[in-house]
Enzyme design. Structure first.
Site, PDB file in Angstrom:
ATOM      1  N   PRO A 193       0.805  -1.371   0.036  1.00  0.00           N
ATOM      2  CA  PRO A 193       0.078  -0.123  -0.189  1.00  0.00           C
ATOM      3  C   PRO A 193       0.741   1.257   0.094  1.00  0.00           C
ATOM      4  O   PRO A 193       0.043   2.277  -0.202  1.00  0.00           O
ATOM      5  CB  PRO A 193      -0.814  -0.070   1.272  1.00  0.00           C
ATOM      6  N   GLY A 194       2.303   1.169  -0.002  1.00  0.00           N
ATOM      7  CA  GLY A 194       2.830   2.365   0.008  1.00  0.00           C
ATOM      8  C   GLY A 194       3.758   2.858   1.118  1.00  0.00           C
ATOM      9  O   GLY A 194       4.445   3.879   0.769  1.00  0.00           O
ATOM     10  N   SER A 195       3.571   2.395   2.247  1.00  0.00           N
ATOM     11  CA  SER A 195       4.374   3.062   3.446  1.00  0.00           C
ATOM     12  C   SER A 195       5.737   2.769   3.179  1.00  0.00           C
ATOM     13  O   SER A 195       6.760   3.553   3.725  1.00  0.00           O
ATOM     14  CB  SER A 195       3.702   2.099   4.778  1.00  0.00           C
ATOM     15  N   ASP A 222       3.000  -1.766  -8.823  1.00  0.00           N
ATOM     16  CA  ASP A 222       2.112  -2.666  -8.386  1.00  0.00           C
ATOM     17  C   ASP A 222       1.212  -3.465  -9.188  1.00  0.00           C
ATOM     18  O   ASP A 222       1.016  -2.679 -10.150  1.00  0.00           O
ATOM     19  CB  ASP A 222       1.332  -2.323  -7.159  1.00  0.00           C
ATOM     20  N   CYS A 340       6.537 -10.841   4.742  1.00  0.00           N
ATOM     21  CA  CYS A 340       6.068 -10.842   6.006  1.00  0.00           C
ATOM     22  C   CYS A 340       5.493 -12.163   6.481  1.00  0.00           C
ATOM     23  O   CYS A 340       4.444 -12.625   7.369  1.00  0.00           O
ATOM     24  CB  CYS A 340       4.683 -10.172   6.406  1.00  0.00           C
TER      25      CYS A 340
END
Length: 829
Positions: A193-195, A222, A340
């Protein structure tokens, strides 16, 4: 009335919806007590936080020592603490950090000492300069504690503005090991999401000299269009001209080779001697899609869905993405591979396969001495693969009918040699049981946890230095789980043909499995901070993975065919086919449904903008303005790009527009469509995003406001000239030209005429000077944030002395006009 071909939503469709896993079934046998008691029971129950298959799998893999297992599981079942970063490139980042250290931190510690069960907000010890913070509080505490409620509102506002970014603590780790510098070209392959992209942007801007743009840039990519929109929204808060957002399969990301024979329409005016000939990057972040079981603390639904087959199905796609990242990396550059997930099949086995395929051109970097306060475990050197209820210690143990799914690269040795055994022959000759079919969903083989292991073989041990990888586990520093490996490119990769011969893969089935797996994992959970992307749709050629797209004759032929098809396509406006020498790349574009990127060449409009605002010649305008509209006469927004982005856009045109660009640059000017806007000498106003960048070079249409008048503008949005507290300010405002102006907050009323560095420290907002009033042209959130900043910038005594004058009389029509202007700004932003 429904149109032809459209289906109507009927009551029966609601009965066919998927099962609500949150609600306890009425026939649940676990409910005890009287019927009346059962009626009073809460019908909602939390997600289960255990999975026997999970326990068995990770105990066998020994991801933590046996004596730590109970603590490890205990932490996995606890809620994840909230974490966030301060944007170090923000104008107010020092004030925000001071507010956290001197206000919230001390206030919460004082309440904790008085008996309140509140964990004080505290900086994350391993993140540099106290720019990352963590806090752990429940919603119940939030409702009962005023300090926590104020802290929560502070987080929401600053996050929306872009001064902080809410992000899981361990998710902040990978960019820190890339060692990004302002001149680097960086690729974030799976960015949504861009963090992490936002974090990379902070790095290149923070280290850049004041008043200058970084000479490097970032491409954030993405696959999923919706996640690209989330990525754009996240990075838009950064207000940067050094970013391109693309929409590609990561394993097929184009290298945009320069084509000398490629002709471009004469209107494009591209410098044929651009500095780069293909896309290569100094740094690559390869945060691949994964099963995500490291996020169990924030996505507990994974407990229910987890199985070992999820990691097996994603392994092939992860290797392909990593190898494409290696191919796009410059010699001497760094790449970080991260997930993750805790599964070694998605982690160490992928790293090992990359090292084997690169044949010495890549090395695994030992970063154990970096970030010493980050507690971590070394990577595993041995592991097993579990498939269909069987533990497999090496590839020779894989049944023949499973060798298309379980590949040699999943094992520590990567050895593809198979010793024929009676067991394998017998297994291969047996048809799949009914139970096996039931465990295959959408073509993805899932594990049957009810089947006991059939062997107890010792796992292989890798000879590669996989201990240089790092595993972050939850119970060491109260975080999520993460895996990180750092690569350094020593030399160019071997040929693609050799790799294809040595490492054959069934890539198409692998990607179909990966897509189904990711969709299954995502489910109904909130994956806003989980870096998953959807799978791929097309078959993958091995040649596109280990070297650049043009590295083989086959890929060159495909590209030539693609050029031929594009060159003979009909013109979008005339419908006439154009030849290769007359293609209108900018007007027609290549990607359906995506606005074209067009260099803005209207010298008359640009000249009027520079004249109206008095923009100094030192501001680099030439070749830096673009639009997304092919009609220059009706351009609504003009975007500004850095020189590095300009070079890549030019290369992209000369390469046949291989990049599918979803967003690029920063919105600098916007057409004012109001009645006053059409009458103004300059119909383009400076946007809120572009103001910080261009303001140091603006010399006209500037007003210096006292704190009280600045505050009133933020509060009332629109004020008549005669209603300002400072009469001189109202007089100066009335003398400005009709149109956009910049109002600056300055204590002594003096604005430096020269010196960009001094101007950068000023607080300025864009406004519209009308015939009778001044109207703020920023969003309500920006106004709210600036009002709070002012309470910090000025002392209480100053605020009291300035608050003595009578508030200006603002009639309803003025307020309505200001509200409409503010609403318009919010919508366009």
């Amino acid at each position: 009335m429904g149109g032809r071909g459209r289906s109507r939503t009927q009551r029966k469709h609601f009965h066919q919806s998927r099962e609500n896993v949150w609600k306890r079934p009425k026939s649940d046998g676990s409910v005890t007590g009287t019927p009346d008691d059962n009626k009073r029971d809460n019908p909602w129950e939390p997600f289960t936080s255990q999975n026997s298959g999970f326990d068995e799998y990770y105990k066998e893999q020994e991801i933590v020592p046996n004596e730590e297992w109970d603590v490890f599981i205990e932490y996995l079942r606890k809620p994840l603490p909230a974490a966030f970063r301060i944007n170090s490139s923000s104008q107010f980042y020092i004030d925000i950090k001071s507010q956290l250290e001197n206000d919230f931190m001390k206030s919460l510690q004082a309440e904790d000492s008085n008996g309140c069960e509140v964990e004080a907000v505290k900086p994350i010890p391993w993140y540099p300069d106290n720019l990352a913070w963590q806090s752990n509080f429940s919603r119940n505490q939030l409702r009962k504690n005023q300090t926590l409620e104020r802290f929560h509102e502070f987080l929401k506002l600053e996050n929306e503005i872009g001064n902080i970014t809410r992000q899981e603590a361990v998710s902040m780790v990978p960019p820190l090991f890339l060692d990004v510098r302002p001149h680097h070209f960086v690729l974030d392959m799976c960015a949504a999401p861009g963090s992490k992209t936002f974090q990379l942007l902070e790095m290149i801007h923070k280290l850049t000299e004041p008043g200058k743009l970084p000479s490097g840039m970032i491409i954030a990519n993405d696959l999923d269009v919706q996640r690209c929109n989330l990525l754009i929204h996240q990075t838009k808060r950064m207000c940067t001209a050094n970013l391109i957002v693309t929409n590609h399969e990561a394993q097929h990301f184009p290298s945009c080779h320069f084509r000398r024979n490629h002709s471009v329409d004469s209107e494009v005016e591209i410098d044929q001697e651009i500095g780069i000939r293909q896309l290569e990057f100094d740094r690559v972040l390869c945060d691949v899609p994964c099963s995500g079981d490291g996020t169990l603390r924030k996505a507990p639904d994974i407990w229910r869905k987890w199985n070992a087959g999820m990691g097996n199905g994603l392994h092939g796609l992860q290797v392909q993405i990593a190898m494409r990242g290696v191919a796009l990396l410059k010699v001497g550059g760094k790449m970080v591979y991260s997930t993750c997930s805790m599964n070694p099949v998605e982690n160490e086995s992928v790293v090992a396969e990359v090292l084997r395929r690169s044949e010495g051109s890549m090395e695994l970097v030992d970063v154990s001495n970096e970030l010493p306060e980050l507690i971590r475990r070394p990577g595993l050197k041995k592991w097993k693969v579990r498939d269909k209820g069987l533990w497999l210690a090496s590839y020779k143990d894989v049944p023949r009918n499973r060798r298309s799914v379980v590949t040699p690269g999943m094992f520590p040795s990567g050895n593809a040699l198979v010793e024929t055994s009676e067991h394998n022959d017998e297994t291969a000759s047996k048809p799949l049981s009914k139970n096996s079919d039931e465990n295959s969903e959408n073509g993805v083989d899932l594990i049957d946890d009810s089947v006991a292991p059939t062997n107890n073989l010792e796992a292989e041990v890798s000879t590669l230095p996989l201990e240089r990888c790092m595993r972050i586990v939850p119970h060491y520093q109260n975080s999520g789980a993460f895996f990180v490996a750092v690569f350094h490119k020593l030399s160019s990769l071997p040929s693609a043909q050799k790799q294809s011969e040595n490492c054959p893969r069934k890539t198409h089935s692998c990607n179909a499995e990966a897509e189904n797996l990711i969709n299954e994992v995502k489910g109904d959970s909130n994956w806003e901070d989980t870096d998953l992307i959807s799978g791929t749709d097309d078959p993958i050629s091995e040649a596109t993975l280990d070297v650049d797209v043009l590295g083989t004759d086959h890929s060159k032929k495909c590209l030539e065919n693609e050029r031929t098809e594009t060159d003979t396509s009909p013109d979008a406006e005339t419908g006439v086919k154009t030849t290769a020498g007359k293609r209108k790349l900018q007007i027609q574009g290549r990607w359906r449904g995506v606005d074209p990127v067009i260099f803005y060449r209207d010298d008359y409009t640009v000249g009027s903008i520079m004249e109206f605002y008095g923009i100094q010649d030192s501001f680099p305008f030439k070749g830096r303005l673009i639009t997304r509209n092919n009609d220059n006469k009706h351009v609504k927004r003009i975007y500004y790009i850095s020189n590095s982005v300009k070079e890549i856009l030019e290369l992209n045109f000369l390469a046949g527009q291989q990049l599918k660009i979803a967003s690029v640059g920063i919105k600098m000017f916007e057409r004012q469509t109001s009645k006053d806007g059409t009458a103004a000498p300059c119909i383009f106003r400076i946007s809120s995003e572009g103001l910080p960048l261009i303001f140091p070079y603006v010399t006209k249409q500037i007003l210096s406001a006292s704190a009280v008048d600045f505050k009133h503008l933020l509060q009332y949005k629109s004020i008549k000239f005669s209603d300002f507290v400072d009469p001189e300010f109202g007089k100066k405002a009335s003398n400005l030209l009709l149109g956009c102006c910049v109002v600056v907050l300055h204590k002594d009323g003096h604005i430096p005429s020269n010196g960009c560095e001094e101007k950068e420290n000023l607080v300025a907002i864009g406004c519209w000077k009308g015939r009778t009033n001044v109207t703020v042209m920023v969003t309500a959130l920006d106004c709210q944030e600036l009002l709070e900043r002012m309470s910090i910038l000025f002392s209480t005594d100053e605020n009291k002395s300035e608050a003595e004058p009578v508030m200006p009389k603002v009639n309803s029509s003025t307020l309505d006009a200001g509200a409409e202007a503010n609403k318009s700004e919010a919508e366009t932003n």
